[in-house]
Enzyme design. Structure first.
Site, PDB file in Angstrom:
ATOM      1  N   ARG A  55       0.809  -1.230   0.000  1.00 44.62           N
ATOM      2  CA  ARG A  55       0.000   0.000   0.000  1.00 44.62           C
ATOM      3  C   ARG A  55       0.838   1.273   0.000  1.00 44.62           C
ATOM      4  O   ARG A  55       0.342   2.337  -0.344  1.00 44.62           O
ATOM      5  CB  ARG A  55      -0.905   0.043   1.231  1.00 44.62           C
ATOM      6  CG  ARG A  55      -1.973  -1.018   1.276  1.00 44.62           C
ATOM      7  CD  ARG A  55      -2.697  -0.967   2.611  1.00 44.62           C
ATOM      8  NE  ARG A  55      -3.298   0.333   2.847  1.00 44.62           N
ATOM      9  CZ  ARG A  55      -4.462   0.726   2.335  1.00 44.62           C
ATOM     10  NH1 ARG A  55      -5.144  -0.100   1.588  1.00 44.62           N
ATOM     11  NH2 ARG A  55      -4.928   1.928   2.588  1.00 44.62           N
TER      12      ARG A  55
ATOM     13  N   ASP B 202      -1.400  10.279   2.884  1.00 39.06           N
ATOM     14  CA  ASP B 202      -0.439  11.305   3.278  1.00 39.06           C
ATOM     15  C   ASP B 202      -0.973  12.145   4.425  1.00 39.06           C
ATOM     16  O   ASP B 202      -0.286  12.381   5.402  1.00 39.06           O
ATOM     17  CB  ASP B 202      -0.110  12.218   2.090  1.00 39.06           C
ATOM     18  CG  ASP B 202       0.732  11.487   1.059  1.00 39.06           C
ATOM     19  OD1 ASP B 202       1.297  10.428   1.414  1.00 39.06           O
ATOM     20  OD2 ASP B 202       0.820  11.955  -0.095  1.00 39.06           O
TER      21      ASP B 202
END
Ligand code: 9D3
Length: 247
Positions: free
Chosen positions: A156, A171
Site C-alpha cells: 500500500r 499522506d
C-alpha cells in the site's frame, strides 16, 4: 519490490494475496510474490520438515535444512541488492506502520519466514534471519497471516498502488490520528441523520469539523496515540472544543 514467503502452505499465501489491493499490485507488476515450500527441499522419503525438540517437551520444531535451502533458492531467484530475511514469530519486535514504512526505502527483496508448529530451529534464526517480527501479544497458529499483513501494508505504501485520492488521504492521515467519521446516502435514517455541516458545501468548515472529530475520537478511543504527538495550536483548540461538546 519482490516478496518471498517460505511456508508449508504456499497456496494459502498466493491465494490471499491475489485479492484486492495486493492482487492489483501484482497484476500491475508493481510487486511480485513467490511462495516456497520447505517440503520441496527435503531429501528423505517422507519429506520431513519437522522433528521433536532436543531436551524433550511438547510439539515439533521445523528443521534447519529445508528452511535454509528454501531461503537460498528464494534469494538466488532475484537479482536484487538489498535483501532482508524476516522471521514472523511471537518473540519478535511488534510491527507498526513506521517499521513497515522503512522497508519501502531500504529493501528490494523481502523474504518472509512463516513458521508452523512450536517454531523453527534456533540456528536458522541466528544464521539466516536478519530480523524477527511479531504481530502483537496474542497467539496464532503460524506465520502466514503475519507475512500477508506485512505484504499488504508494505504494498500500500508503494508508488502507483493506491489511486490518487487514497494516496493523498494516506499522506494527510498517516499523522497518527484516527479517522473522522464517514457518512453516505441516505441523508436521514431512523438511526440518525448526517451531520448538517457535511451537507453545507462549505469545504473549509467541513475540513475543520473533520480535523476536530479526528482529534476528538483519538482522545476518546486511543488517548495513547496523543501522548507523544505534538499538536499545533489550532489542533489543540479544536480538541478543547471537542471536549467541551462532551461527545
Ligand atoms: C506455548 C508457547 N507458544 C509461544 C507463545 C508456542 C507458539 C505459539 C504460536 C509458537 C509458535 C506459534 C505460531 N505463531 C506465529 O507463527 C506467529 C505469531 C504469533 O503467534 N503471535 C504474534 N505474532 C506472530 S508472527 C508469527
Amino acid at each position: 519490490m519482490h516478496f518471498d514467503v517460505i511456508s508449508l502452505f504456499p497456496e494459502m499465501v498466493m491465494q490471499a494475496a491475489s485479492y484486492g489491493v495486493t492482487g492489483k499490485a501484482i497484476e500491475k507488476k508493481i510487486v511480485s510474490l513467490s511462495a516456497w515450500n520447505p517440503r520441496d527441499y527435503t531429501t528423505d522419503k517422507h519429506r520431513t520438515v519437522d522433528a521433536k525438540p532436543y531436551g524433550g517437551g511438547p510439539g515439533m520444531v521445523m528443521k534447519y535444512q529445508p528452511l535454509a535451502d528454501a531461503v537460498k533458492n528464494a534469494k538466488s531467484s532475484q537479482d536484487c541488492k538489498n535483501k532482508k530475511v524476516v522471521y514472523l514469530s511471537p518473540q519478535g519486535k511488534v510491527i507498526n506502520q513506521h517499521l513497515l514504512s522503512t522497508i519501502k526505502h531500504d529493501t528490494d527483496q523481502l523474504i518472509l519466514i512463516a513458521g508452523r508448529y512450536e517454531g523453527v530451529d534456533e540456528r536458522f534464526i541466528e544464521t539466516i534471519c536478519d530480523e524477527e517480527w511479531s504481530l502483537g501479544d496474542y497467539v496464532i497458529s503460524g506465520g502466514e497471516l503475519g507475512a500477508l499483513i506485512v505484504i499488504d501494508a508494505v504494498t500500500r505504501l508503494l508508488p502507483d498502488v493506491l489511486g490518487d485520492e487514497d494516496s493523498a488521504k494516506q499522506d494527510s492521515y498517516s499523522d497518527g490520528l484516527l479517522e473522522f467519521p464517514h457518512y453516505t446516502r441516505p441523508e436521514k435514517l431512523d438511526q440518525g441523520n448526517v451531520p448538517e455541516i457535511l451537507l453545507s458545501g462549505n469545504h473549509a468548515k467541513i475540513e475543520r469539523w473533520r480535523t476536530k472529530q479526528a482529534l476528538g475520537r483519538t482522545w476518546k478511543k486511543r488517548s495513547d496515540l496523543l501522548e507523544h504527538k505534538k499538536l499545533t495550536a489550532i489542533e489543540h483548540g479544536l480538541l478543547e472544543e471537542f471536549k467541551l461538546e462532551v461527545q
